[in-house]
Design an enzyme around this catalytic site. Sequence first.
Site, short mmCIF file in Angstrom:
data_model
loop_
_atom_site.label_atom_id
_atom_site.label_comp_id
_atom_site.label_asym_id
_atom_site.label_seq_id
_atom_site.Cartn_x
_atom_site.Cartn_y
_atom_site.Cartn_z
CB CYS A 1 39.87 34.32 38.49
SG CYS A 1 41.08 34.71 37.19
CG HIS B 1 45.57 36.20 37.80
ND1 HIS B 1 44.28 35.87 38.12
CD2 HIS B 1 45.65 37.55 37.87
CE1 HIS B 1 43.60 36.98 38.37
NE2 HIS B 1 44.41 38.00 38.22
CB CYS C 1 43.09 31.62 35.64
SG CYS C 1 44.23 32.97 36.06
CD GLU D 1 45.42 30.59 38.51
OE1 GLU D 1 46.14 31.55 38.80
OE2 GLU D 1 44.23 30.51 38.84
#
EC number: 3.5.4.33
Length: 163
Positions: A83, A53, A86, A55
Amino acid sequence: MTTDQDFMKIAIEEAKKAGDIGEVPIGAVIVRDNEVIARAHNLRESSQDPTAHAEHLAIQKAAAVVGSWRLENCRLYVTLEPCVMCAGTIVMSRIPYVIYGAKDPKGGCAGSLMDLLQEPRFNHRATVQTGVLEEACSQLLKIFFKNLRKNKKIIQTADNTNH
């Protein structure tokens, strides 16, 4: 003076890079002393890595730049609400400020679905600012998923005519 909007625009540039290669268009930027030290975009599909992801990747890069897993003097700008994974990485890396654009009512863990970044039982919490360039961030995602659905319909129609 660089503003939150300026840094979010850089995160949006990263999100567009993701979209250009077929990834969900999410971008992240990490800033320290008003300077970008890391930037990343989603690479989950390209790498077939569930942790890739924006991040998470930006945090890894920032830790390498800083030379520490503690990112206590940094701010994270991300185009979509983090999410659960993260948000956990943000807590574990001690990032004190998170600024995001679009809310994620189905998976956001910085206020929408739950709020892991403000969970009082953790030893670290992050101050969260929402809605920075929200419309631009939301539009990237809406257009991406609209095109994905449209392309899926075209493929399904072509499959049906070949039978």
